[in-house]
Design a protein around this motif. Sequence first.
Motif, PDB file in Angstrom:
ATOM      1  N   SER A  58      61.901 -36.507 -29.550  1.00  0.00           N
ATOM      2  CA  SER A  58      60.598 -36.424 -28.874  1.00  0.00           C
ATOM      3  C   SER A  58      60.198 -34.955 -28.684  1.00  0.00           C
ATOM      4  N   ASP A 104      60.541 -39.385 -25.090  1.00  0.00           N
ATOM      5  CA  ASP A 104      59.184 -38.903 -24.818  1.00  0.00           C
ATOM      6  C   ASP A 104      59.272 -37.642 -23.966  1.00  0.00           C
ATOM      7  N   ARG A 142      58.892 -33.869 -31.962  1.00  0.00           N
ATOM      8  CA  ARG A 142      57.545 -34.396 -32.207  1.00  0.00           C
ATOM      9  C   ARG A 142      56.502 -33.629 -31.402  1.00  0.00           C
ATOM     10  N   PHE A 153      46.330 -37.791 -31.381  1.00  0.00           N
ATOM     11  CA  PHE A 153      47.336 -37.050 -30.622  1.00  0.00           C
ATOM     12  C   PHE A 153      47.248 -35.574 -30.966  1.00  0.00           C
ATOM     13  N   ARG A 156      52.597 -41.524 -32.510  1.00  0.00           N
ATOM     14  CA  ARG A 156      53.614 -40.847 -31.714  1.00  0.00           C
ATOM     15  C   ARG A 156      54.611 -41.921 -31.283  1.00  0.00           C
ATOM     16  N   TYR A 196      49.308 -32.220 -31.755  1.00  0.00           N
ATOM     17  CA  TYR A 196      50.630 -31.785 -32.221  1.00  0.00           C
ATOM     18  C   TYR A 196      50.766 -30.289 -31.974  1.00  0.00           C
ATOM     19  N   ARG A 211      51.717 -36.812 -37.579  1.00  0.00           N
ATOM     20  CA  ARG A 211      51.567 -35.866 -36.471  1.00  0.00           C
ATOM     21  C   ARG A 211      50.396 -36.191 -35.549  1.00  0.00           C
TER      22      ARG A 211
END
Length: 773
Positions: free
Chosen positions: A723, A607, A726, A582, A536, A584, A532
Amino acid sequence: MANGETIIVPLLPLRGLLVYPTMVLHLDVGRDKSIQALEKAMMDDHTIFLTTQKEVSIDEPTIEDIYSIGTLTKIKQMLKLPNGTIRVLVEGLERAEIQSFVEKEDYYAVEITTFKEPLEKTAEEEALMRTMLDYFEQYIKLSKKISGETYATVSDITEPGRMADIIASHLPLKLPEKQGILETVDVKERINRILSIIHNEKEVLQLEKKISQNVKRSMERTQKEYYLREQMKAIQKELGDKEGKTGEVAALTEKVEKAGMPEHVKTTALKELDRYEKIPSSSAESGVIRNYIEWLLSLPWSNATEDRLDVNIAEKVLDEEHYGLEKVKERVLEYLAVQQLTNSLKGPILCLAGPPGVGKTSLARSIAKSLNRNFVRVSLGGVRDESEIRGHRRTYIGAMPGRIIQGMKKAGTINPVFLLDEIDKMSSDFRGDPSSAMLEVLDPEQNHNFSDHYIEETYDLSKVMFIATANNLASIPGPLRDRMEIITISGYTELEKIHIAKDHLLPKQMNDHGLKKSQLLVKEDAIQSLIRYYTREAGVRSLERQLATLCRKSAKLIVKQERKKVTITNKNIVDFLGKHQFRYGEAELEDQIGVATGLAYTTVGGDTLSIEVSVTPGKGKLILTGKLGDVMKESAQAAFSYIRSRADQLQIDPDFYEKNDIHIHVPEGAVPKDGPSAGITMATALISALTGRAVRKEVGMTGEITLRGRVLPIGGLKEKSLSAHRAGLKKVLVPIENEKDLDDIPESVRNELTFVLVSHLDEVLNHALVEEK
């Protein structure tokens, strides 16, 4: 010819021998009755009748066993030999014919009538004599077995009958033919018969001479070659070259015979070997030919591995090595099942398409293992020259076969799993188009006789299972894409990544870093955090790199003896990998005006894409930034035109486009972006900015927009959905016509995301915009 007197004389039967009149001959006599006949003749007037037996093997001949016409001869000399036989010298007097057989106890006697030859000769007989003498001279020149003195002796004879008999005695005739001449009493007829025999003998001798000359010429050439080869061997031996090319060529010839080549290839190889043997080693062409022969020998022509056609075992192998990817596995198992039923299926051409790191190459390797086939990989990234695929012609210096033939040599069998990696990265320039050359390789109707420029002979690729990999199908030319069966691998869900990390990636990295299970423990919540907050991506390549980092850092701690066992959890992972890379959760932390979250498809997977709109007082300019492509710009203009046409219904000032400048921006301005699927996202962001209504932070959307507000279908829904998952979105708006693609989305993603099917922009706005207070 007149008949002479009739007399009774002793008879001497001859075996395999014949005496002509005027002919002098030595005879060895051994039979008792013959000896008695000789002695009786010696006691009388020394005359005896000689005739020939029809069969040589008969010891006691009767009147039926001998020829009736023979020669009356005179005994000139008789000599007893130590072994009991008698050697006698006889001279032929004249022809005679047996009239009757006179029985005697100790010897044979016969009553004969002699034939007298005329003393005078006619002009015709004279002409025949001269012709016969001329023929005989020609025969002597051809034969070379008769001396010149013989011809001189014969030419002095004036009687035609006598000349014919003397010539007949010197001709190589069989006994029946000689007897025939003896029985020809008429002189003219006898000469004509001899002329015919000499003519035939001359033709035979001329043919023999011709054959002899040909054989001699051939022998001379062979002897010359042998002599030169022996000389060459001696020279090579002196130079320390051992047996030179001779031994080498013999060894190569044996290899060619055993290589199992098709007949036309074998013929070419042997022909080239013959050329190689004759060309000096110092010649540049010698090395070229040797190289070519080595390539022909190194290629598999008939060697094949036996397919493991057990579907259950293959399924087990695929499941052990790969988690998920059900579609691909199903396709391989279908191929195996059909192969098991037919045993004659042509190799399929599969193309595994998807973002990097999803396991396309390793899956191809697993397919080879499940089929029990050899595996060979050829990378096509950056190939711009057609000769890279088809090879260079042998006339060029440093020529080599193309990558396909090189791959087959590496595989060693005619039925490997052949991976064409990065087939979408091929390009073309002035040296040709390699993708066009690939058409022949990947066409099942053509690849059974693939032609490489270097090898020249056709090569059968029909038993090869080709698997291509690609990131972007759009860059593969249509005709080439048409020859492949496309299987899309979109990417992995978070749940799948956790399984892959636990079951495959972490054990592999621990093994590579020399760590045992007792030394490192990475808990599941740590892997989830790793996925996470530190990666990515659609695949698992970055995930594997991060796991390798954990292994390295753990190895360092263990070697420095700071710890005996390292346990990594959700809480201490920051100590190993640093701060989160990143964020999340929601794509946006709060509902915002003029900002909508779109879903984009890229070659590295899906994405999320934030589209921002700002409205400022101005003169109605529409500004687009963010390195947008033409299609994306057109989507923005289409959305702008739709809003102008529906300004009243949307409760927007109809003159907004005259009083304001509108700026649409897509962040990450350095990254090129294009495609129609951002249409409804741009329209939503525009309407949000113009109406002042915020866009829900948990909503993502994708779809093309028309001037009437219709939402058109898009591609890559699975990648876009992953995506969205995610990014932590909760609701995704998709065109109603993409309903069929929802089945491809993993169940774990479908459970956590709400998919709303929309057909018009009004529906999009109802779900995307926050309700007015």
